[in-house]
Design an enzyme around this catalytic site. Sequence first.
Site, short mmCIF file in Angstrom:
data_model
loop_
_atom_site.label_atom_id
_atom_site.label_comp_id
_atom_site.label_asym_id
_atom_site.label_seq_id
_atom_site.Cartn_x
_atom_site.Cartn_y
_atom_site.Cartn_z
N LYS A 12 25.86 -3.78 50.61
CA LYS A 12 26.55 -2.89 49.68
C LYS A 12 26.09 -1.44 49.86
O LYS A 12 25.09 -1.18 50.54
CB LYS A 12 26.30 -3.37 48.26
CG LYS A 12 26.87 -4.76 47.97
CD LYS A 12 26.53 -5.18 46.55
CE LYS A 12 27.00 -6.57 46.23
NZ LYS A 12 26.66 -6.94 44.84
N PHE A 60 32.42 -6.11 33.57
CA PHE A 60 31.81 -5.28 34.61
C PHE A 60 32.72 -5.05 35.82
O PHE A 60 32.34 -4.35 36.76
CB PHE A 60 30.48 -5.89 35.08
CG PHE A 60 30.62 -7.29 35.66
CD1 PHE A 60 31.00 -7.47 36.98
CD2 PHE A 60 30.35 -8.40 34.88
CE1 PHE A 60 31.12 -8.75 37.51
CE2 PHE A 60 30.47 -9.68 35.40
CZ PHE A 60 30.86 -9.86 36.72
N ARG A 88 22.24 -17.62 51.28
CA ARG A 88 21.99 -17.46 49.85
C ARG A 88 20.49 -17.52 49.54
O ARG A 88 20.00 -16.79 48.69
CB ARG A 88 22.74 -18.53 49.04
CG ARG A 88 24.25 -18.52 49.19
CD ARG A 88 24.93 -17.32 48.62
NE ARG A 88 24.68 -17.19 47.20
CZ ARG A 88 25.15 -16.21 46.45
NH1 ARG A 88 25.89 -15.26 46.99
NH2 ARG A 88 24.88 -16.14 45.18
N THR A 94 21.41 -13.61 42.33
CA THR A 94 22.25 -12.44 42.08
C THR A 94 21.54 -11.40 41.22
O THR A 94 21.60 -10.21 41.50
CB THR A 94 23.57 -12.88 41.39
OG1 THR A 94 24.22 -13.84 42.24
CG2 THR A 94 24.48 -11.71 41.15
N ARG A 105 16.84 -9.52 47.65
CA ARG A 105 16.95 -8.96 46.31
C ARG A 105 15.61 -8.95 45.59
O ARG A 105 15.32 -8.03 44.82
CB ARG A 105 17.99 -9.73 45.51
CG ARG A 105 19.40 -9.50 46.02
CD ARG A 105 20.38 -10.41 45.35
NE ARG A 105 21.76 -10.12 45.71
CZ ARG A 105 22.73 -11.01 45.65
NH1 ARG A 105 22.47 -12.25 45.25
NH2 ARG A 105 23.95 -10.69 45.99
N ASN A 115 22.43 -4.64 43.76
CA ASN A 115 21.58 -5.71 44.29
C ASN A 115 21.63 -5.86 45.81
O ASN A 115 21.41 -6.93 46.35
CB ASN A 115 21.85 -7.03 43.58
CG ASN A 115 23.27 -7.53 43.77
OD1 ASN A 115 24.06 -6.94 44.49
ND2 ASN A 115 23.58 -8.63 43.11
N HIS A 118 25.95 -8.70 49.25
CA HIS A 118 26.85 -9.75 48.75
C HIS A 118 26.95 -10.82 49.82
O HIS A 118 27.00 -10.50 51.01
CB HIS A 118 28.25 -9.17 48.49
CG HIS A 118 29.31 -10.21 48.31
ND1 HIS A 118 29.62 -10.73 47.08
CD2 HIS A 118 30.11 -10.85 49.21
CE1 HIS A 118 30.57 -11.64 47.22
NE2 HIS A 118 30.89 -11.73 48.51
#
Length: 154
Positions: A12, A60, A88, A94, A105, A115, A118
């Site tokens: 991100k 959000f 993951r 998350t 993260r 964070n 994705h």
Amino acid sequence: MAEVQREFVMIKPDGVVRGLVGEVIRRLERKGLKIVALEMRQLDRETAEKLYEEHRDKPFFEDLIEYVTSGPVVVMIVEGRKAVKVVRNIIGATDPAEAAPGTVRGDFALDIGRNVVHASDSPESAEREIEIVFGKDLSTIDYERCDEEWLYES
């Protein structure tokens, strides 16, 4: 033998501008995953809305869309056995407050809204997100890692 899966990963804007692209890629590759497609781009609003469609009715959503379209992202497809679960685990929960140390993260994020990365949460989501971002006429690179025989049992 476990099935080889493809996983969609997007670094991100906060991960890109903080110089974490190499770190995320390093962690994926050191685990043994193959990057078969990679591109830096600016997401447009339409693509971002499709990507996060499942969150459309959440409070959000608008902030999320504004954020992921606010700067450059790095999108990639990684491949490997159980790739979705493996990725993951590498990126962590998350919510960074719940992410274990040693995960992307857990090590680099403080806020759920920023964070770093994705990744699809299921093989079905991965297929859908890959098509949204890379299109139907996707061209990936097929190659064999030199250490592949040491990564997996038959």
